[in-house]
Scaffold this motif. Structure first.
Motif, short mmCIF file in Angstrom:
data_model
loop_
_atom_site.label_atom_id
_atom_site.label_comp_id
_atom_site.label_asym_id
_atom_site.label_seq_id
_atom_site.Cartn_x
_atom_site.Cartn_y
_atom_site.Cartn_z
N VAL B 80 48.58 27.50 24.93
CA VAL B 80 47.46 28.05 25.68
C VAL B 80 47.84 29.45 26.13
CG1 VAL B 80 45.88 27.67 27.61
CG2 VAL B 80 46.95 25.71 26.48
N THR B 87 42.02 31.07 30.71
CA THR B 87 42.41 30.78 29.33
C THR B 87 41.62 31.66 28.36
OG1 THR B 87 42.95 28.51 29.91
CG2 THR B 87 42.54 28.96 27.58
N TYR B 90 43.63 29.51 22.42
CA TYR B 90 44.46 28.35 22.11
C TYR B 90 45.08 28.57 20.73
CZ TYR B 90 41.66 26.04 25.74
OH TYR B 90 41.05 25.72 26.91
#
Lengths: 244, 186
Positions: B80, B87, B90
């Protein structure tokens, strides 16, 4: 016409033909060195259009449900649940290209295996909804292709490739009965790799690619300039003949 | 005489020179990017942490049905990438069988579930390494799990690297579906 003149004429025309050949060789060498230039057909042109019955390459009937058929053409897998009247796509997670055999297990309902000539075996335990790739019993050497397979009872598989026969048992794994020895396979691989490296220029290291590109471009230039000079010569001769 | 010598030499080079006997299959392993390098490439400037997510039986069934393939993993490890606690990206490391050996690559996905970047980390076969080139890999950018992500449908394979192209396409699709089912819309 004198012998010398005949030879000169033959030399000219054969030279022109050779130029065309050199052009083809040089252009294909460039293409082989840069595979990214050579894309497949545009996706829209080869979108699946459904099974064309005349193009079926493999067909198998489910021994537990004779109305269930699985078939393939050159690009995809299909299934029919009504003995072949209507067909629908049977999705595999890789393109089902060059499927050369489909086999249902005689003693496990829903189990089938398809072989793709160039890439391997795919196994499903639920009639083709979920697949898994079966590891091949051999490292394919150049030219080794899967030809056919057969499922026996108790999970046994017989596989025929251009090199020989292989036999799979769930507990023991793959056993081979190949017609070539490991040494011969290794030699074949080494030779094939050597030819491949020589053909692509990789044999000369990272600069080989550029060296071959330069050579191909030089050959293209020589061919085109040769054709042009020859055409100029012919045109001048025709003009001289007309004037005289 | 010279011609004879030249032809003999060529023949020896092609067919007669000694080759290793009965060796195990050769792995032409080439590491293009280590995991750290791949993460630095796909998540530049982001703070990276790894996370493990387990697959329940029900999720596995769902994922398998979407992919039309078996998913043997019991858990996945994902990376992540965060910026100021948010965030941004990914990434998953995938191993997909090529012709015989696996191809290791990293798929970076944004929080909306579309591909940001794919990079090849390790290629283990003699032929087909052209799949590492941007010309092929850039085709995956901005695609999501709703796209077919299949060669001959919305991905054009590379001639000379057909099976590797299939494997990378199948792996990217798998990464997207895994992320979507396990992280983005669990």
């Amino acid at each position: 016409m004198s012998m010398r003149r005949q030879i000169w004429r033959a030399h000219k025309w054969i030279g022109l033909c050779a130029c065309i050949f050199m052009l083809i060789v040089s252009l294909t060498a460039l293409g082989l060195n840069h595979p990214e230039w050579l894309t497949a057909e545009r996706p829209s042109a080869i979108a699946a259009t459904g099974l064309q019955r005349q193009n079926i390459t493999a067909l198998a009937a489910d021994p537990f449900n004779p109305k269930h058929l699985v078939a393939s053409d050159e690009h995809a897998l299909y299934q029919s649940l009504d003995q072949g009247h209507a067909w629908q796509d049977l999705p595999l997670f890789v393109p089902a290209e060059h499927v050369n055999h489909i086999a249902f297990a005689p003693d496990q309902p829903g189990r089938l295996v398809v072989s793709l000539r160039d890439s391997g075996l795919y196994l499903s335990d639920d009639g083709g909804q979920i697949w898994e790739e079966m590891p091949l019993p051999f490292k394919p050497v150049a030219g080794e292709q899967i030809q056919t397979l057969s499922l026996a009872g108790k999970g046994q598989i017989h596989l025929k490739t251009r090199q020989g026969l292989y036999y799979f048992e769930p507990k023991a794994g793959w056993k081979n009965n190949v017609s070539t020895t490991p040494q011969a396979r290794q030699q074949q691989e080494t030779r094939s790799n050597w030819l491949y490296d020589l053909h692509t220029g990789k044999i000369f290291g990272p600069w080989g690619l550029y060296l071959y590109d330069a050579a191909a471009l030089a050959l293209i230039f020589l061919s085109l300039s040769g054709i042009y000079l020859s055409w100029r010569l012919m045109a001048r001769r025709t003009l001289t003949a007309k004037n005289s | 005489m010279r011609k004879l010598v030249a032809l003999s030499l060529l023949g020896w080079l092609m067919w007669g020179h000694p080759t290793p006997a009965a060796e195990p299959p050769t792995v032409y392993e080439k590491v293009y990017l280590t995991q750290a390098q791949a993460l630095a490439t796909v998540m530049p400037g982001l703070q990276v942490k790894s996370q493990t997510v387990a697959l329940s039986a029900a999720k596995r069934k769902q994922i398998q049905a979407r992919l039309h393939r078996k998913v043997p993993e019991n858990q996945i490890t994902l990376f992540v990438g965060q910026h100021q606690g948010k965030t941004e990206r990914y990434a998953l490391v995938m191993n997909e069988i090529g012709k015989y050996y696996p191809i290791t690559f990293m798929v970076a996905v944004n929080p909306k579930g579309s591909v940001e970047q794919v990079v090849i980390m390790v290629y283990r076969e003699k032929r087909g390494d052209a799949v590492r080139r941007g010309r092929f890999l850039n085709q995956f950018n901005h695609k999501s799990s709703q796209d077919a992500l299949a060669v001959n449908t919305d991905i054009i394979h590379l001639t000379g690297a057909t099976i590797s192209s299939w494997s990378v396409a199948a792996g990217v699709k798998k990464a997207l579906v895994l992320l979507e089912e396990l992280v983005l819309h669990p």
